[in-house]
Write a protein that holds these residues in place. Structure first.
Motif, short mmCIF file in Angstrom:
data_model
loop_
_atom_site.label_atom_id
_atom_site.label_comp_id
_atom_site.label_asym_id
_atom_site.label_seq_id
_atom_site.Cartn_x
_atom_site.Cartn_y
_atom_site.Cartn_z
N ARG A 222 0.84 -1.20 0.00
CA ARG A 222 0.00 0.00 0.00
C ARG A 222 0.88 1.25 0.00
O ARG A 222 2.00 1.25 0.52
CB ARG A 222 -0.92 0.02 1.22
CG ARG A 222 -2.02 -1.03 1.16
CD ARG A 222 -2.99 -0.85 2.30
NE ARG A 222 -4.06 -1.83 2.23
CZ ARG A 222 -5.17 -1.67 1.51
NH1 ARG A 222 -5.34 -0.57 0.80
NH2 ARG A 222 -6.10 -2.61 1.49
N VAL A 223 0.33 2.31 -0.57
CA VAL A 223 1.06 3.56 -0.74
C VAL A 223 0.17 4.71 -0.31
O VAL A 223 -1.03 4.71 -0.61
CB VAL A 223 1.47 3.77 -2.22
CG1 VAL A 223 2.39 4.97 -2.37
CG2 VAL A 223 2.10 2.52 -2.80
N ILE A 224 0.75 5.70 0.37
CA ILE A 224 0.03 6.95 0.60
C ILE A 224 0.78 8.07 -0.10
O ILE A 224 2.00 8.00 -0.28
CB ILE A 224 -0.16 7.28 2.10
CG1 ILE A 224 1.17 7.43 2.81
CG2 ILE A 224 -1.04 6.24 2.77
CD1 ILE A 224 1.02 7.93 4.25
N CYS A 225 0.04 9.08 -0.52
CA CYS A 225 0.63 10.22 -1.22
C CYS A 225 0.32 11.51 -0.48
O CYS A 225 -0.83 11.76 -0.10
CB CYS A 225 0.10 10.31 -2.65
SG CYS A 225 0.68 11.78 -3.55
N ALA A 226 1.35 12.31 -0.29
CA ALA A 226 1.18 13.62 0.32
C ALA A 226 0.62 14.56 -0.75
O ALA A 226 1.35 15.07 -1.59
CB ALA A 226 2.52 14.14 0.84
N LEU A 227 -0.70 14.78 -0.72
CA LEU A 227 -1.36 15.58 -1.75
C LEU A 227 -1.63 16.97 -1.21
O LEU A 227 -2.53 17.19 -0.40
CB LEU A 227 -2.68 14.91 -2.16
CG LEU A 227 -3.44 15.58 -3.31
CD1 LEU A 227 -2.64 15.53 -4.60
CD2 LEU A 227 -4.80 14.92 -3.50
N ALA A 234 0.02 16.65 -7.22
CA ALA A 234 -1.10 16.12 -8.00
C ALA A 234 -0.60 15.26 -9.16
O ALA A 234 -1.14 14.18 -9.43
CB ALA A 234 -1.95 17.27 -8.54
N VAL A 235 0.45 15.71 -9.84
CA VAL A 235 0.99 14.92 -10.95
C VAL A 235 1.66 13.65 -10.42
O VAL A 235 1.51 12.58 -11.01
CB VAL A 235 1.98 15.76 -11.78
CG1 VAL A 235 2.67 14.92 -12.84
CG2 VAL A 235 1.25 16.94 -12.44
N ALA A 236 2.37 13.76 -9.29
CA ALA A 236 2.97 12.56 -8.70
C ALA A 236 1.89 11.55 -8.34
O ALA A 236 2.04 10.34 -8.59
CB ALA A 236 3.79 12.94 -7.47
N ALA A 237 0.79 12.03 -7.76
CA ALA A 237 -0.30 11.12 -7.38
C ALA A 237 -0.91 10.45 -8.61
O ALA A 237 -1.18 9.24 -8.61
CB ALA A 237 -1.37 11.90 -6.62
N ALA A 238 -1.14 11.23 -9.67
CA ALA A 238 -1.72 10.67 -10.89
C ALA A 238 -0.80 9.62 -11.51
O ALA A 238 -1.26 8.59 -12.02
CB ALA A 238 -2.00 11.79 -11.89
N LEU A 239 0.50 9.87 -11.44
CA LEU A 239 1.47 8.93 -12.00
C LEU A 239 1.48 7.62 -11.20
O LEU A 239 1.47 6.52 -11.77
CB LEU A 239 2.86 9.58 -11.98
CG LEU A 239 3.97 9.00 -12.84
CD1 LEU A 239 3.52 8.73 -14.26
CD2 LEU A 239 5.15 9.95 -12.84
N VAL A 240 1.46 7.74 -9.87
CA VAL A 240 1.46 6.54 -9.04
C VAL A 240 0.14 5.79 -9.17
O VAL A 240 0.10 4.56 -9.19
CB VAL A 240 1.75 6.91 -7.57
CG1 VAL A 240 1.60 5.69 -6.66
CG2 VAL A 240 3.16 7.48 -7.44
N GLN A 241 -0.96 6.54 -9.28
CA GLN A 241 -2.26 5.88 -9.46
C GLN A 241 -2.28 5.07 -10.75
O GLN A 241 -2.81 3.96 -10.79
CB GLN A 241 -3.38 6.91 -9.46
CG GLN A 241 -4.77 6.26 -9.50
CD GLN A 241 -5.88 7.26 -9.65
OE1 GLN A 241 -5.74 8.26 -10.34
NE2 GLN A 241 -7.02 7.00 -9.01
N ARG A 242 -1.69 5.62 -11.81
CA ARG A 242 -1.64 4.87 -13.06
C ARG A 242 -0.82 3.59 -12.88
O ARG A 242 -1.12 2.56 -13.49
CB ARG A 242 -1.03 5.72 -14.19
CG ARG A 242 -0.84 4.94 -15.48
CD ARG A 242 -0.58 5.82 -16.67
NE ARG A 242 -1.75 6.64 -17.01
CZ ARG A 242 -1.86 7.35 -18.13
NH1 ARG A 242 -0.89 7.32 -19.04
NH2 ARG A 242 -2.92 8.09 -18.37
N GLN A 335 5.92 11.59 -2.77
CA GLN A 335 6.12 13.04 -2.66
C GLN A 335 6.35 13.64 -4.04
O GLN A 335 6.93 13.00 -4.91
CB GLN A 335 7.33 13.35 -1.77
CG GLN A 335 7.16 12.97 -0.32
CD GLN A 335 8.18 13.64 0.57
OE1 GLN A 335 7.86 14.09 1.65
NE2 GLN A 335 9.42 13.71 0.14
N GLY A 336 5.92 14.88 -4.19
CA GLY A 336 6.11 15.58 -5.45
C GLY A 336 7.41 16.35 -5.52
O GLY A 336 7.45 17.48 -5.98
#
Length: 525
Positions: A222-227, A234-242, A335-336
């Protein structure tokens, strides 16, 4: 030590003390070739461990014959890797290979016309005379054996040369600056013809490479993202979500240091468009308590970085509890982090610590997560391009940058709830008026700064006031490594000033910061 250039490897920009080393790397990337900056203190062996496609030697302020000047190991020219020398790097190459470098008595600074005697590979497509940007007092008087002289200028008997057989090239001028109109053409000639690169490094290739790297790193954890709601996270989160889909949970920490309407925008724009799972943590009191009495900016950044991590640790436990499954430990934190963050935080050998970014130099030593930083090698404009390729909403991709520590580093002095409310009100006015004037696309960002420990005498309502000054810091930039102050129309500045002094009672003065970067950073703290 002969090597074969790796077409999939980076172009290494060796920083010999240049103010433009980062700019060289940017220009290479604009040619759709990945590059990174490394210090001149690296050995040739260490550089070759990177399996580079090519090496560029930057300019620098020293004279190559001075004691203690940055040196270039001659072995670099026998390594089988194409090399381009620029300014000081050009002179260092010439001296190392047996050429002659000396002071000419005629310095060349600024716009300089050079005569092109032969175009060769490096200057293919050049007219007989080319305008360039020079900055030197020394010059190459004789090229090393095996080199063909391509150009001359009044102060440079040898202004450009090349040894095509060994793929060694050099120019006295600065092709990376816009004041050398054909400079980018020379860089591309080196990369495409001299090195043989395809120029296929694109946002799409970045996404493919990073998705594969993220999957390999994360596995089924599991991964959490500091949004934060900014472009980078936001771009880091979208990349990891993909890459890993619903293994990702985003966490937004409402630390009380945000601008007006930030939390609502995250939920409205990002979550609605991506469907990502979001946890919002209200931690205002926690951060204000930790920052109480603190005025030193580096200490603020480190406190904010530490408290962020502590909140993410709590959020990770919340994710596991809500999942209600065994074996669902959160091992990774996204992290972004961007390349300028790493550089300014002293990342890499030989880099000065200008200021600690909360997600780089401000992280606690007892960090319990493994970091996932898919944007760590990118500049801001490259991140925006990746975001658009990923389908991140334009309202987020086009946002002006906002620092992770938020308004905490836009208050010069102690951070308090009252001062945050004051600054939020002034910031909202400035943003509204810049947007109304249609300037959002022209200004990189406009930090609004409260000089909390400074007061000035004013007159409002026929009475004496003793209020705070607000600083407007509008800047224009491409990547945040360098910046210039934006020439905002006077009528817009007047309207912002009038509204702030009328609508924010504690403020009686608005001033404009007209400092470029360098010497000043974009943020005040």
């Amino acid at each position: 030590m002969t090597n074969t250039p790796n077409p999939d490897g980076p172009v290494l920009v060796v920083d010999l003390g240049a103010q433009y080393a980062q700019l060289i790397a940017r220009r290479v990337r604009e040619a759709r070739v990945f590059s990174e900056v490394v210090p001149h203190t690296w050995s040739v062996e260490r550089m070759l461990e990177k399996k580079p496609a090519a090496i560029i030697l930057s300019g620098g302020p020293s004279s190559v014959y001075e004691e203690g000047a940055p040196s270039v190991d001659p072995a670099i020219f026998d390594a089988g890797i194409p090399v381009l020398g620029i300014c000081y790097g050009f002179q260092a190459m010439a001296q190392a290979l047996g050429g002659t470098v000396a002071r000419t008595g005629t310095r060349e600074y600024g716009g300089t016309d050079v005569a092109i005697d032969r175009t060769g590979t490096l200057l293919a497509g050049s007219p007989p005379t080319q305008t360039t940007w020079m900055s030197h007092g020394d010059a190459v008087h004789a090229a090393p054996a095996g080199f063909e002289v391509l150009a001359t200028s009044p102060g440079s008997p040898v202004a450009a040369f090349e040894d095509r057989n060994r793929a060694l090239f050099g120019v006295q001028w600065h092709p990376e600056v816009k004041h050398s109109p054909l400079g980018q053409k020379a860089l591309e000639n080196f990369l495409y013809e001299g090195v043989g690169l395809a120029g296929d490094w694109t946002p799409g290739s970045v996404i493919a490479d990073q998705v594969a790297a993220i999957r390999a790193q994360v596995g089924d954890a599991r991964v959490i993202c500091a949004l934060s709601g900014g472009v980078d996270s936001a771009v880091a989160a979208a990349l990891v979500q993909r890459a890993v889909g619903d293994q990702l949970t985003c966490v937004h920490v409402d630390h009380g240091l945000m601008r007006a309407g930030e939390v609502e925008q995250i939920e409205r724009d990002f979550v609605d468009s991506t469907g990502v799972r979001l946890i919002v943590r209200d931690e205002k009191e926690r951060f204000l308590t930790a920052l109480a009495g603190v005025t030193d900016p580096e200490t603020k950044r480190k406190i904010i970085g530490r408290e962020f991590i502590r909140v993410f640790e709590d959020a990770a436990r919340q994710v596991v509890e809500e999942a209600g499954e065994s074996g669902t430990e959160v091992k990774f934190l996204v992290q972004g982090t961007l390349y300028p963050d790493v550089v300014e935080s002293g990342g890499g050998e030989g880099a000065a610590n200008i200021k600690s970014h909360h997600n780089v130099g401000g992280l606690p030593e007892d960090l319990q997560f493994e970091l996932v930083e898919p944007l760590r090698d990118l500049f801001k404009d490259e991140v925006r391009a990746v975001g658009r390729e990923l389908g991140v909403p334009e309202e987020i991709v086009a946002r002006q940058p906002f620092p992770g520590p938020g308004l905490g580093i836009r208050i010069v002095g102690e951070v308090t709830a009252e001062r945050l409310d004051l600054l939020r009100a002034a910031d909202a006015i400035a943003r509204a008026e810049l947007t109304a004037a249609g300037l959002d696309g022209e200004i990189w960002q406009c930090p609004v700064v409260l000089l909390a420990d400074v007061r000035s005498v004013g007159v409002q309502g026929d009475g004496r006031t003793y209020g705070h000054p607000i600083v407007l810091r509008p800047v224009s930039s491409e990547d945040a490594m360098t910046a210039d102050w934006s020439r905002v129309p006077y009528e817009v500045l007047a309207k912002i000033s009038t509204r702030i002094t009328n609508e924010v009672p504690e403020v009686n003065r608005v001033v404009l910061d007209v400092t470029s970067k360098p010497p000043g950073t974009i943020e005040w703290e």
